[in-house]
Design an enzyme around this catalytic site. Structure first.
Site, PDB file in Angstrom:
ATOM      1  N   HIS A  46       0.817  -1.221   0.000  1.00  0.00           N
ATOM      2  CA  HIS A  46       0.000   0.000   0.000  1.00  0.00           C
ATOM      3  C   HIS A  46       0.849   1.269   0.000  1.00  0.00           C
ATOM      4  O   HIS A  46       0.372   2.330  -0.375  1.00  0.00           O
ATOM      5  CB  HIS A  46      -1.025  -0.007   1.139  1.00  0.00           C
ATOM      6  CG  HIS A  46      -0.496   0.338   2.495  1.00  0.00           C
ATOM      7  ND1 HIS A  46      -0.107  -0.619   3.407  1.00  0.00           N
ATOM      8  CD2 HIS A  46      -0.296   1.539   3.088  1.00  0.00           C
ATOM      9  CE1 HIS A  46       0.300  -0.025   4.515  1.00  0.00           C
ATOM     10  NE2 HIS A  46       0.201   1.290   4.349  1.00  0.00           N
ATOM     11  N   ASP A  77      -0.017  -7.511   1.570  1.00  0.00           N
ATOM     12  CA  ASP A  77       0.389  -6.111   1.674  1.00  0.00           C
ATOM     13  C   ASP A  77       1.905  -5.966   1.733  1.00  0.00           C
ATOM     14  O   ASP A  77       2.440  -5.198   2.529  1.00  0.00           O
ATOM     15  CB  ASP A  77      -0.271  -5.414   2.866  1.00  0.00           C
ATOM     16  CG  ASP A  77      -0.115  -3.902   2.778  1.00  0.00           C
ATOM     17  OD1 ASP A  77      -0.036  -3.366   1.648  1.00  0.00           O
ATOM     18  OD2 ASP A  77      -0.034  -3.246   3.833  1.00  0.00           O
ATOM     19  N   SER A 156       4.394   2.651   7.978  1.00  0.00           N
ATOM     20  CA  SER A 156       4.080   1.534   7.090  1.00  0.00           C
ATOM     21  C   SER A 156       5.312   1.103   6.319  1.00  0.00           C
ATOM     22  O   SER A 156       6.017   1.922   5.741  1.00  0.00           O
ATOM     23  CB  SER A 156       2.979   1.928   6.106  1.00  0.00           C
ATOM     24  OG  SER A 156       1.764   2.094   6.765  1.00  0.00           O
TER      25      SER A 156
END
Length: 184
Positions: A46, A77, A156
């Site tokens: 992402h 992911d 992230s």
């Protein structure tokens, strides 16, 4: 677990990178972990999804390097990118650890770039194992590690580390009703 947070950070931060992404479908920042001497970096899908340009910055350096996506696993992911032109002496790969032996209550350290604050370190514990998580509208197809270490936008793709300095996970998402690290 044998290390102090300070010792683990000193060992691992040279393997953590800050990412900036831009493009018609993506813009923002994230983090990654250098995996190999040829510049492979592990991050979240992402973070780089929809990006037409990705730049990587290493810990302790102001230089930036272009990167290209080489593989994606959207259901997990995860994405691999390759940083181009990084001097070999500046690449510090972090070997993958093993999350199979984790126990609830073990200390964990999250590293990344929350709110564009590069190379930040936060400490917490493993709060639970085998959770299900969603990133956007997609559910991750494997069990995830829940930690109470602060995870915020920009973390992230960064490293989740045990106290021996081993990579045990990738920071992926925060579940929060407020949108801040007051979640899990």
């Amino acid at each position: 677990p044998t290390g102090s947070v300070e010792a683990v950070a000193e060992k691992v931060l040279p393997s953590v990178v800050s990412l900036e992404v831009s493009g018609a479908q993506a813009a923002g920042e994230g983090s990654g972990i250098i995996l190999s001497a040829d510049g492979l970096v592990l991050t979240n899908n992402h973070v780089v999804e929809g990006a037409s340009e990705i730049t990587v910055r290493l810990h302790g350096s102001k230089a930036t390097y272009k990167a290209k996506v080489v593989a994606r696993a959207p259901d997990f992911d995860l994405a691999l990118i390759r940083a181009e032109g990084v001097p070999a002496a500046d690449i510090n790969p972090l070997p993958l650890g093993n999350s199979d032996g984790l126990d609830v209550g073990l200390k964990a350290i999250a590293m990344g770039a929350p709110f564009d604050l590069d190379f930040s370190v936060s400490e917490g514990i493993i709060s639970s194992l085998e959770r299900k998580a969603a990133v956007g509208i997609r559910e991750i197809e494997q069990s995830v590690i829940q930690t109470d270490a602060a995870i915020n936008p920009g973390n992230s793709g960064g490293a989740l580390i045990d106290m021996d300095g081993d990579l045990i996970g990738i920071n992926t998402a925060i579940f929060s009703r407020s949108g801040t690290s007051s979640g899990v």
